[in-house]
Every structure is written in structure tokens, then in C-alpha cells.
Write a protein that holds these residues in place. Structure first.
Motif, PDB file in Angstrom:
ATOM      1  N   ILE A  39       0.720  -0.786  -0.262  1.00 60.19           N
ATOM      2  CA  ILE A  39      -0.431  -0.254  -0.367  1.00 60.19           C
ATOM      3  C   ILE A  39       0.583   1.738  -0.364  1.00 60.19           C
ATOM      4  N   ASP A  40       0.799   2.233  -1.369  1.00 60.50           N
ATOM      5  CA  ASP A  40       1.671   3.132  -0.850  1.00 60.50           C
ATOM      6  C   ASP A  40       0.661   4.241  -1.289  1.00 60.50           C
ATOM      7  N   THR A  41       1.216   5.798  -1.488  1.00 60.98           N
ATOM      8  CA  THR A  41       1.009   6.591  -1.642  1.00 60.98           C
ATOM      9  C   THR A  41       1.219   7.293  -3.731  1.00 60.98           C
ATOM     10  N   ASP A  42      -0.502   7.780  -4.114  1.00 60.62           N
ATOM     11  CA  ASP A  42       0.011   8.177  -5.266  1.00 60.62           C
ATOM     12  C   ASP A  42       1.124   8.389  -6.208  1.00 60.62           C
ATOM     13  N   TRP A  43       1.452   9.129  -4.862  1.00 61.09           N
ATOM     14  CA  TRP A  43       2.758   9.847  -6.203  1.00 61.09           C
ATOM     15  C   TRP A  43       3.887   8.647  -6.255  1.00 61.09           C
ATOM     16  N   TYR A  44       4.066   7.442  -4.834  1.00 61.48           N
ATOM     17  CA  TYR A  44       5.861   7.079  -5.194  1.00 61.48           C
ATOM     18  C   TYR A  44       4.576   6.067  -6.558  1.00 61.48           C
ATOM     19  N   ASN A  45       3.367   5.425  -6.918  1.00 57.90           N
ATOM     20  CA  ASN A  45       2.886   4.780  -7.881  1.00 57.90           C
ATOM     21  C   ASN A  45       2.611   5.096  -8.793  1.00 57.90           C
ATOM     22  N   PHE A  46       2.413   7.158  -8.784  1.00 59.58           N
ATOM     23  CA  PHE A  46       2.423   7.017  -9.879  1.00 59.58           C
ATOM     24  C   PHE A  46       3.314   8.135 -10.336  1.00 59.58           C
ATOM     25  N   ASP A  47       3.162   9.556 -10.019  1.00 61.62           N
ATOM     26  CA  ASP A  47       3.568  11.016 -10.105  1.00 61.62           C
ATOM     27  C   ASP A  47       5.692  11.085 -10.299  1.00 61.62           C
ATOM     28  N   ALA A  48       5.954  10.086  -8.708  1.00 65.22           N
ATOM     29  CA  ALA A  48       7.326   9.871  -9.261  1.00 65.22           C
ATOM     30  C   ALA A  48       7.844   9.870 -10.548  1.00 65.22           C
ATOM     31  N   LEU A  49       7.391   8.264 -11.258  1.00 68.19           N
ATOM     32  CA  LEU A  49       7.298   7.878 -12.138  1.00 68.19           C
ATOM     33  C   LEU A  49       6.856   8.094 -13.357  1.00 68.19           C
ATOM     34  N   ASN A  50       6.388   9.621 -13.726  1.00 69.71           N
ATOM     35  CA  ASN A  50       6.098  10.063 -14.869  1.00 69.71           C
ATOM     36  C   ASN A  50       4.870  10.055 -15.066  1.00 69.71           C
ATOM     37  N   ILE A  51       3.778   9.491 -14.624  1.00 72.19           N
ATOM     38  CA  ILE A  51       2.870   8.759 -15.259  1.00 72.19           C
ATOM     39  C   ILE A  51       1.451  10.673 -14.280  1.00 72.19           C
ATOM     40  N   PRO A  52       1.396  11.272 -15.287  1.00 72.31           N
ATOM     41  CA  PRO A  52       0.826  12.134 -15.027  1.00 72.31           C
ATOM     42  C   PRO A  52      -1.121  11.476 -14.878  1.00 72.31           C
ATOM     43  N   GLY A  53      -1.426  13.250 -14.631  1.00 67.88           N
ATOM     44  CA  GLY A  53      -2.740  12.641 -13.079  1.00 67.88           C
ATOM     45  C   GLY A  53      -4.240  12.680 -14.621  1.00 67.88           C
TER      46      GLY A  53
END
Length: 357
Positions: free
Chosen positions: A130-144
Motif C-alpha cells: 500500500i503506497d501513496t499515489d505519488w510513489y505509485n504514479f507521480d514519481a514515475l512520470n505518470i500524469p494525472g
């Protein structure tokens, strides 16, 4: 009262088995038994007669029930004694075999993959499921606006009203572990990240929970050539096929640039997949050079360092290696199917309905 007592106490003492004892119980204290009929007559008696007859009938009923219980216990003990005299146990016989479990195919393949990459210099890194959406998406350059961030694709954790913490998700890949490891260890780096991941999908080749292994290598002179060599070495060791051919196809992933889908050589013979021969190709993983924004999110200077990354489904490569046709069989099937694919199951039914080892 005395006549009834002598009658039934004598019959109870002479009862040969529990069936006869049950007949006596019904005749004496059953709903239509003699004692029950006597108790019904209490209503026709005068108060003085009832006062004398009532306690006497209750005492008779209790005495008969006590005699019945004692006789039943005696008959049971006698039956046990007879059984002990007639049956015997050979204490010299060997004991029954103990149950032996087995490693599940997913766990076994995870260990195989880990051992192969360890030989190539990769260590294992782990992180929270279970992780934050920042680590799961934002930090990986996955846009909103990326489809993967929609609730139809990703499991978001429920939040209580007034909870102002960042959104949390069941991780959709093990890539957040790459970011966390970069933050903690910096560069150079060479890791694999195996573990369970979650996506809202379910069919023959997709399950809501599955397993991935991702790899990350960061150094000052890493290139796509290093990536290709690493993957070819892994495929040769895992599938036990020397000189297995690979094919890189240009693709797009937000976290790598350039990106490539990787295929391996294969063929189909009589409905059986054969890896490393023929003129067919099968996609097995995605890969590429780590995007500069991902390096920055991990606290690494992209002007000084570069690296490659790749990711593959552990369940899927297990299916390829062991010829398992349906991904769902790993989770919701009778475990006896393991025997068919070369894994020993816990229990094997025999012809007598028992279990052999």
C-alpha cells in the motif's frame, strides 16, 4: 409404586443391549409409559392424595432414569472390553508418513528469478504494497490524466471524511520500490523488485492480484546494449535455452525513454509452446532507459547518472516455462493440478477414498 419400581429395575438389570434398554425406557418413562400415565391421574386426585402421590411418582421416575443411565454405561464398558479383547494393534508397524508440502509455482519461480539476477549482480529490494499515489504514479512520470490512475484500473484505499493524508493505492506495479530505493541508497544501483501487485482486471491472463519482478540498474555509462545483454542472459538461464533470440520493439512507457517491448523466440508444435526455436515471437516484458524525471524523483542527478529498467509478470513467465494455460489456476483451482505441471501436491487421492503420500 413399589410394584412398578421392582418391575422396571429388574428389567433394566436384565437388559442385554442398548436396544432393549431403550424399549424399557419408553415403556417406563416415555411419553406413553406407565409412569407418565400415572402422573396424568394426579389431576383426578384430591389435594391430599396428590400431595402424597406426586413426590412418590417423581422419585420413581428419577430412580428409573438413574438405573437406565447406569445400565447404559455398563453396557458401553462391556462392549469396549469385548472390542479390546477381540481387536489388537501391531505396534511394530511403521508410522503413517507425515504430510509434506511444496513451494507454490509463483514462489518457486520468484526464487529462480532472484537467484539468476543475483548471479548478474542484482540485489533484492522490497517496499510496501500500500503506497501513496505519488510513489505509485507521480514519481514515475505518470500524469494525472493517465488511464491507469482511474478507479476502474486501480484500487484506491477508502478514506474517512476529513482525512487529509495523500491518496493511497494498492500498488499497481513494484516500480514504487525503485523510487524508494533510489531515495535511500542513491547511485550506482542494481536491484530487482519482486512482489505482489494489484489491478482491477480478471480473465484468462489477468488477475486482480498478481506478481511482478522489476529490475533497475543505474550507473554513469549504462546503455540499451547492457539492458539487452542482461535480459538475454536471464532468458537463457530461466528457460534453459542457450542462444535464445530476443526482439526489441519500440513502445512507450511514461517512466522510460526510449522504451521497448521485448519478445522472445518461440514456436507452437502440436499445441505446445516451445521457447527458443521456430520463427514466432512472444512478448514477455517491457523495458527501457530510465526517464530523467524518474531519476530526479528518486533524488538522482540525471545529468550525471543514467540507467535501464524492465518489468515482467512472475506468474506469466511461470506459465510459459511450465505450460500452465490459465493464470487463474494459480489462485482458485484444486491444488492437485500442480502434479500435472511437475509440482508435488500436498495430497494425492487413492482408489479407496483416502490420501496417499
Amino acid at each position: 409404586m413399589d410394584d412398578l419400581k421392582q418391575k422396571y429395575i429388574g428389567q433394566i438389570a436384565n437388559a442385554a443391549d442398548e436396544a432393549a434398554l431403550e424399549d424399557i425406557r419408553l415403556a417406563a418413562v416415555g411419553k406413553k409409559g406407565e409412569v407418565a400415565l400415572k402422573m396424568r391421574e394426579l389431576g383426578k386426585m384430591s389435594p391430599e392424595e396428590r400431595q402424597a402421590a406426586g413426590p412418590a411418582l417423581n422419585a420413581l421416575k428419577d430412580e428409573i432414569n438413574s438405573a437406565l443411565a447406569a445400565k447404559k454405561a455398563a453396557l458401553g464398558n462391556a462392549a469396549l472390553d469385548e472390542r479390546l479383547r477381540s481387536e489388537w494393534l501391531d505396534v511394530t508397524l511403521p508410522t503413517r508418513g507425515t504430510r509434506q508440502g511444496t513451494i507454490h509455482p509463483v514462489s518457486q519461480v520468484t526464487e529462480e528469478v532472484t537467484a539468476i539476477f543475483a548471479e548478474l549482480g542484482f540485489s533484492v529490494a522490497e517496499g510496501p504494497r500500500i503506497d501513496t499515489d505519488w510513489y505509485n504514479f507521480d514519481a514515475l512520470n505518470i500524469p494525472g490524466h493517465h488511464p491507469a490512475r482511474a478507479e476502474m484500473d486501480t484500487f484506491y484505499m477508502a478514506r474517512a471524511e476529513g482525512d487529509d493524508r495523500p491518496p493511497h493505492v494498492l500498488r499497481t506495479h513494484t516500480s514504487p520500490v525503485q523510487i524508494r530505493t533510489m531515495e535511500a541508497e542513491g547511485a550506482p544501483l542494481r536491484i530487482i523488485c519482486p512482489g505482489g501487485v494489484y489491478r482491477a482486471d480478471y480473465d484468462q491472463t489477468h488477475t486482480p492480484m498478481f506478481h511482478q519482478v522489476e529490475g533497475l540498474a543505474i550507473d554513469k555509462d549504462i546503455s540499451m546494449a547492457n539492458l539487452k545483454w542482461t535480459l538475454e542472459e536471464f532468458f537463457a538461464a530461466f528457460f534453459e535455452v542457450d542462444g535464445i533470440k530476443t526482439r526489441f520493439r519500440a513502445s512507450h512507457f511514461p517512466f522510460t525513454e526510449p522504451s521497448a517491448e521485448v519478445d522472445i523466440q518461440c514456436s507452437w508444435v502440436d499445441g505446445q509452446l516451445r521457447i527458443g526455436e521456430g520463427d514466432g515471437w512472444m512478448e514477455v516484458l517491457g523495458s527501457g532507459m530510465v526517464h530523467p524525471k524518474v531519476l530526479q524523483a528518486g533524488g538522482i542527478d540525471p545529468n550525471e547518472w543514467q540507467g535501464f529498467a524492465f518489468g515482467m509478470g512472475i506468474d506469466r513467465i511461470a506459465m510459459l516455462k511450465y505450460g500452465i494455460p490459465d493464470l487463474r489456476a494459480f489462485f482458485d483451482s484444486d491444488l492437485r493440478w500442480l502434479r500435472h505441471y511437475g509440482f508435488a501436491s500436498l495430497d494425492q487421492p487413492n482408489l479407496h477414498g483416502g490420501l496417499s503420500r
